[in-house]
Design an enzyme around this catalytic site. Structure first.
Site, PDB file in Angstrom:
ATOM      1  N   ALA A  12       1.470 -11.406   7.826  1.00 21.65           N
ATOM      2  CA  ALA A  12       1.676 -11.551   7.047  1.00 21.65           C
ATOM      3  C   ALA A  12       0.156 -12.420   6.593  1.00 21.65           C
ATOM      4  O   ALA A  12      -0.405 -13.601   5.892  1.00 21.65           O
ATOM      5  CB  ALA A  12       2.952 -13.131   6.380  1.00 21.65           C
ATOM      6  N   GLY A  13      -0.485 -11.380   7.231  1.00 20.12           N
ATOM      7  CA  GLY A  13      -1.910 -12.191   7.191  1.00 20.12           C
ATOM      8  C   GLY A  13      -2.750 -11.590   5.686  1.00 20.12           C
ATOM      9  O   GLY A  13      -2.154 -11.655   4.561  1.00 20.12           O
ATOM     10  N   GLY A  16      -1.265  -8.124   4.668  1.00 20.06           N
ATOM     11  CA  GLY A  16      -0.216  -8.553   4.279  1.00 20.06           C
ATOM     12  C   GLY A  16       0.504  -9.281   3.036  1.00 20.06           C
ATOM     13  O   GLY A  16       0.953  -8.584   1.899  1.00 20.06           O
ATOM     14  N   ASP A  35       6.239 -12.441  10.091  1.00 18.99           N
ATOM     15  CA  ASP A  35       5.241 -12.764  11.333  1.00 18.99           C
ATOM     16  C   ASP A  35       5.700 -13.334  12.101  1.00 18.99           C
ATOM     17  O   ASP A  35       6.930 -13.545  11.782  1.00 18.99           O
ATOM     18  CB  ASP A  35       4.368 -13.119  10.187  1.00 18.99           C
ATOM     19  CG  ASP A  35       2.873 -13.796  10.719  1.00 18.99           C
ATOM     20  OD1 ASP A  35       2.851 -13.651  11.719  1.00 18.99           O
ATOM     21  OD2 ASP A  35       1.611 -13.162  10.093  1.00 18.99           O
ATOM     22  N   ASN A  99      -3.394  -4.846  20.598  1.00 19.91           N
ATOM     23  CA  ASN A  99      -2.737  -4.783  19.280  1.00 19.91           C
ATOM     24  C   ASN A  99      -1.830  -3.540  20.380  1.00 19.91           C
ATOM     25  O   ASN A  99      -0.078  -3.804  19.687  1.00 19.91           O
ATOM     26  CB  ASN A  99      -3.181  -4.291  18.866  1.00 19.91           C
ATOM     27  CG  ASN A  99      -4.239  -5.154  17.732  1.00 19.91           C
ATOM     28  OD1 ASN A  99      -3.983  -6.029  17.946  1.00 19.91           O
ATOM     29  ND2 ASN A  99      -4.724  -4.487  16.606  1.00 19.91           N
ATOM     30  N   ILE A 122      -0.669   0.053   9.534  1.00 15.05           N
ATOM     31  CA  ILE A 122      -2.199   0.043   9.326  1.00 15.05           C
ATOM     32  C   ILE A 122      -3.028  -0.664  10.231  1.00 15.05           C
ATOM     33  O   ILE A 122      -4.317  -0.929  10.639  1.00 15.05           O
ATOM     34  CB  ILE A 122      -2.199  -0.799   8.118  1.00 15.05           C
ATOM     35  CG1 ILE A 122      -1.523  -0.308   6.732  1.00 15.05           C
ATOM     36  CG2 ILE A 122      -4.107  -1.018   7.135  1.00 15.05           C
ATOM     37  CD1 ILE A 122      -1.850  -1.670   5.614  1.00 15.05           C
ATOM     38  N   SER A 123      -2.486  -1.248  11.619  1.00 13.77           N
ATOM     39  CA  SER A 123      -2.715  -1.993  12.906  1.00 13.77           C
ATOM     40  C   SER A 123      -4.079  -0.805  13.590  1.00 13.77           C
ATOM     41  O   SER A 123      -3.769   0.235  13.354  1.00 13.77           O
ATOM     42  CB  SER A 123      -1.821  -2.466  13.452  1.00 13.77           C
ATOM     43  OG  SER A 123      -0.878  -3.317  12.715  1.00 13.77           O
ATOM     44  N   HIS A 179      -9.536   7.643  12.248  1.00 14.00           N
ATOM     45  CA  HIS A 179      -9.607   6.278  12.431  1.00 14.00           C
ATOM     46  C   HIS A 179     -11.067   5.686  12.970  1.00 14.00           C
ATOM     47  O   HIS A 179     -10.752   4.308  13.734  1.00 14.00           O
ATOM     48  CB  HIS A 179      -8.756   5.274  11.915  1.00 14.00           C
ATOM     49  CG  HIS A 179      -9.216   4.938  10.909  1.00 14.00           C
ATOM     50  ND1 HIS A 179      -9.642   4.385   9.690  1.00 14.00           N
ATOM     51  CD2 HIS A 179      -8.795   3.630  10.915  1.00 14.00           C
ATOM     52  CE1 HIS A 179      -9.982   3.665   9.503  1.00 14.00           C
ATOM     53  NE2 HIS A 179      -9.370   2.446   9.753  1.00 14.00           N
TER      54      HIS A 179
END
Ligand code: APR
Length: 312
Positions: A12-13, A16, A35, A99, A122-123, A179
């Protein structure tokens, strides 16, 4: 009984929160912002803030914050933003070990509680994270995809539009590969409403744009001290909407390759069709020998990253 769609956002950062806002504004469905336990109140606070925006704007959907995976039960889409963002001087690869641990717990929660969801990761480092997500959930490749190419292509579209002095609406760009620094902006497919950009801009300008695109994320990290969030959220939303509305859009996404472009058992940015069945097709396009050589180099970098992840 008709039911609203359900979209779960893990983390939820910055990304998010922006994602939850986009889901709500477009009334795509109800939204769960999940989160860590120590950040559950933060997630609840964001959810309340968004719901109260809904009172002003009049959107009908429910956003909740939580740390309990039971709340994502029955999600149609799960978007994974959990993780540590880059700080100035860090590469996406620097995030690997930390991560990776996070993605493993998230994958476990998603596998158990949202077994039929379409999962967008997305991470970062993206290609290794989405690979791990597929491996740990055991979901088919149609339902696990990484968001990168849409964002990198959008960045390039913006740079081209600026250089040309034309509306960004008319500019199309295509960025393939991993990426990271080795991503491959494919100039032969970049156009202004069909007119190849090679006919419109000198070589040196295009070279500079290609370089700026590859460092596009880093440019923002340097300016803000953390990674971008508006465009990454919009990129993931584009993919989620293509799935939820069965749009069959052709988008550059990190997809699991099983022989396409000559690569096996690897996630990398390629053009795919996203529709109601998820990644419905990997589209193989013609590349010049130089472009293919660059893609090979990028695939090699991704392969090394995945190998390193498998040792951690
Ligand atoms: N489960 C759920 N959430 C988690 C977990 C976990 N195991 N670990 C961390 N988080 C949460 C953090 O508490 C934080 O709220 O993920 C959130 C990440 O938010 P930000 O730090 O604001 O990062 P953001 O800018 O949103 O980027 C997230 O996307 O683009 C990538 O490189 C970026 O990997 C980073 C990710």
């Amino acid at each position: 009984m008709a039911q609203r769609k359900k979209i779960a956002i893990i983390g939820a950062g910055n990304i998010g929160g922006e994602l939850a806002m986009l889901v709500a504004r477009r009334e795509l469905g109800d939204c769960v912002l999940l989160d860590l336990p120590e950040r559950a109140d933060f997630a609840r606070g964001k959810a309340l803030d968004i719901m109260q925006t809904g009172a002003l704007k009049g959107f009908d959907c429910r956003v909740i914050g939580t740390s309990d995976y039971a709340e994502i039960e029955g999600s149609d889409v799960v978007i994974v933003t959990a993780g540590v963002p880059r700080k100035p001087g860090m590469s996406r690869e620097d995030l690997l070990a930390v991560n990776l641990k996070i993605i493993r717990t998230v994958a476990e929660g998603v596998r158990t509680h949202a077994p039929s969801a379409f999962v967008i990761v997305i991470s970062n480092p993206l290609d290794a994270m989405v690979y791990e997500m597929k491996k740990r959930t055991g979901f088919p490749r149609e339902r696990v995809v990484g968001m990168a190419g849409v964002l990198d292509s959008a960045r390039m579209q913006f740079f081209l539009a600026e250089a040309l002095g034309v509306s960004v609406k008319d500019v199309r760009a295509l960025v393939l590969g991993g990426h990271g620094d080795t991503m491959v902006p494919v100039l032969s497919y970049c156009t202004v409403n069909g007119v190849p950009v090679r006919q419109l801009l000198p070589r040196e300008t295009l070279d500079a744009i290609v370089k700026r695109t590859a460092g596009g994320g880093g440019e923002i990290v340097k300016l803000m001290g953390t990674s971008a969030y508006y465009a990454p959220a919009e990129g993931a939303m584009t993919m989620a909407e293509a799935y939820l509305r069965d749009e069959k859009r052709l988008l550059a996404c990190a997809a699991y390759l099983q022989g396409e472009y000559g690569y096996h058992d690897l996630y990398m940015g390629v053009p795919v069709i996203i529709g109601g069945k998820g990644v419905e097709r990997v589209v193989e396009i013609e590349l010049t020998p130089e472009e293919k050589a660059l893609l090979d180099r990028s695939a090699e970098a991704v392969r090394n990253l995945i190998n390193e992840a498998s040792r951690l």
